[in-house]
Design a protein around this motif. Sequence first.
Motif, mmCIF file in Angstrom:
data_model
loop_
_atom_site.group_PDB
_atom_site.id
_atom_site.type_symbol
_atom_site.label_atom_id
_atom_site.label_comp_id
_atom_site.label_asym_id
_atom_site.label_seq_id
_atom_site.Cartn_x
_atom_site.Cartn_y
_atom_site.Cartn_z
ATOM 1 N N ARG A 1 0.836 -1.201 0.000
ATOM 2 C CA ARG A 1 0.000 0.000 0.000
ATOM 3 C C ARG A 1 0.870 1.249 0.000
ATOM 4 O O ARG A 1 1.842 1.337 0.746
ATOM 5 C CB ARG A 1 -0.896 0.029 1.234
ATOM 6 N N LYS A 2 0.516 2.208 -0.810
ATOM 7 C CA LYS A 2 1.248 3.465 -0.831
ATOM 8 C C LYS A 2 0.823 4.328 0.358
ATOM 9 O O LYS A 2 -0.362 4.439 0.658
ATOM 10 C CB LYS A 2 0.997 4.218 -2.141
ATOM 11 N N LEU A 3 1.803 4.916 1.022
ATOM 12 C CA LEU A 3 1.528 5.755 2.176
ATOM 13 C C LEU A 3 0.791 7.019 1.739
ATOM 14 O O LEU A 3 1.143 7.640 0.730
ATOM 15 C CB LEU A 3 2.846 6.143 2.858
ATOM 16 N N LYS A 4 -0.224 7.374 2.516
ATOM 17 C CA LYS A 4 -0.973 8.598 2.243
ATOM 18 C C LYS A 4 -0.984 9.490 3.479
ATOM 19 O O LYS A 4 -0.779 9.030 4.603
ATOM 20 C CB LYS A 4 -2.409 8.274 1.808
ATOM 21 N N THR A 5 -1.214 10.769 3.270
ATOM 22 C CA THR A 5 -1.250 11.740 4.350
ATOM 23 C C THR A 5 -2.597 11.657 5.074
ATOM 24 O O THR A 5 -3.525 11.009 4.584
ATOM 25 C CB THR A 5 -1.058 13.157 3.808
ATOM 26 N N PRO A 6 -2.731 12.323 6.220
ATOM 27 C CA PRO A 6 -4.024 12.309 6.926
ATOM 28 C C PRO A 6 -5.193 12.803 6.084
ATOM 29 O O PRO A 6 -6.330 12.372 6.294
ATOM 30 C CB PRO A 6 -3.767 13.247 8.110
ATOM 31 N N SER A 7 -4.943 13.682 5.111
ATOM 32 C CA SER A 7 -6.046 14.178 4.271
ATOM 33 C C SER A 7 -6.269 13.296 3.047
ATOM 34 O O SER A 7 -7.139 13.594 2.220
ATOM 35 C CB SER A 7 -5.763 15.617 3.818
ATOM 36 N N GLY A 8 -5.487 12.234 2.926
ATOM 37 C CA GLY A 8 -5.702 11.303 1.827
ATOM 38 C C GLY A 8 -4.828 11.534 0.607
ATOM 39 O O GLY A 8 -4.965 10.840 -0.399
ATOM 40 N N LYS A 9 -3.886 12.489 0.678
ATOM 41 C CA LYS A 9 -2.999 12.749 -0.454
ATOM 42 C C LYS A 9 -1.871 11.724 -0.469
ATOM 43 O O LYS A 9 -1.448 11.228 0.570
ATOM 44 C CB LYS A 9 -2.413 14.157 -0.363
ATOM 45 N N LEU A 10 -1.378 11.442 -1.646
ATOM 46 C CA LEU A 10 -0.273 10.511 -1.794
ATOM 47 C C LEU A 10 0.995 11.126 -1.209
ATOM 48 O O LEU A 10 1.337 12.277 -1.489
ATOM 49 C CB LEU A 10 -0.060 10.185 -3.269
ATOM 50 N N PHE A 11 1.692 10.356 -0.381
ATOM 51 C CA PHE A 11 2.965 10.829 0.156
ATOM 52 C C PHE A 11 4.004 10.746 -0.951
ATOM 53 O O PHE A 11 4.301 9.660 -1.478
ATOM 54 C CB PHE A 11 3.398 9.968 1.346
ATOM 55 N N ALA A 12 4.573 11.896 -1.329
ATOM 56 C CA ALA A 12 5.592 11.941 -2.375
ATOM 57 C C ALA A 12 6.509 13.127 -2.105
ATOM 58 O O ALA A 12 6.039 14.254 -1.945
ATOM 59 C CB ALA A 12 4.945 12.069 -3.749
ATOM 60 N N VAL A 13 7.815 12.861 -2.034
ATOM 61 C CA VAL A 13 8.802 13.913 -1.761
ATOM 62 C C VAL A 13 9.915 13.842 -2.793
ATOM 63 O O VAL A 13 10.142 12.814 -3.429
ATOM 64 C CB VAL A 13 9.387 13.782 -0.337
ATOM 65 N N LYS A 14 10.663 14.958 -2.939
ATOM 66 C CA LYS A 14 11.720 15.029 -3.935
ATOM 67 C C LYS A 14 13.023 14.406 -3.452
ATOM 68 O O LYS A 14 13.902 14.103 -4.247
ATOM 69 C CB LYS A 14 11.957 16.489 -4.334
ATOM 70 N N SER A 15 13.165 14.246 -2.159
ATOM 71 C CA SER A 15 14.415 13.758 -1.574
ATOM 72 C C SER A 15 14.315 12.280 -1.223
ATOM 73 O O SER A 15 13.472 11.881 -0.414
ATOM 74 C CB SER A 15 14.749 14.571 -0.321
ATOM 75 N N GLU A 16 15.179 11.474 -1.807
ATOM 76 C CA GLU A 16 15.196 10.047 -1.484
ATOM 77 C C GLU A 16 15.577 9.808 -0.020
ATOM 78 O O GLU A 16 14.931 8.989 0.649
ATOM 79 C CB GLU A 16 16.147 9.303 -2.414
#
Length: 273
Positions: A54-69
């Motif tokens: 499962r892809k991690l999502k934020t409390p508001s339901g947005k996909l967790f995605a960041v620019k820094s590995e």
Amino acid sequence: MNTCTKIFLPQWRFKSNKLHTLFTRSYAAPPKRFYKKTSVLFNDGKYEVTLDHRKLKTPSGKLFAVKSEPLAIAVATEFDHQKECIERAKMHLSALCFTAIDNPYNQTKTDLVNYLINYVTTDTVLFQYDDEKDLHELQCNEWDPIIKWFNERYGTNLNKTMDIAPPQISEEDKLKISKYLMSHEEEVLHGFVFAVDTLKSLVLAFATIDQHLAVDKAVALARLEEEYQSKFWGRVEWSHDLNQQESQARLAAAVLFVHLNRSEFFVKEKMLI
């Protein structure tokens, strides 16, 4: 005799779904860990975290995605270190990322900068008192060098106040600090806010982020008066120690978040490639 006491709540407490949700959340047990493995994947130019499949999502339901590995790996590590239950209150780096992605209060970049600028007039290290000699000497010895460093580093002229009146900060100094903050991307500013709120000091937060102060030293300086007073009024060991460790954990997360989100990190990374 039954020693248990039942708590009877007024019926109106549960007439509102919002109130009921708020009440149940306050007393709800932390969620159980529902995953076995965490991992990081690269997708569409950003890094995501998966919990099993499962892809991690934020409390508001947005996909967790960041620019820094490294930042994504750090968040995955926080989730991986959870035991039977997920202790969200201790996952400061994840919380910071969620706040930056969700932006729950719809704050603009200008809003965040203004918040930080307004903090200067309440900065802990700028409020000193000479009515208690030992404390005043301690403040001068410990805080004054940091104020001097800040002024030299950022070209400002911040001066401490010796009474309850707030320090006078010139518009020129506010502009210099504002320009520096505006040079950062919006998500980075959330890290600055987290650091400043933790220390109650913009001066100490900047010194820590600039690696002029170690995290534990910055927290110790922020707690200078409290530690001084505890010599006379006593110290609740477990409470003081927990507060100190919590502050160090929060500040460390803020500093790491800022550094991993700064644009120069990505420039260096591209140059190495």
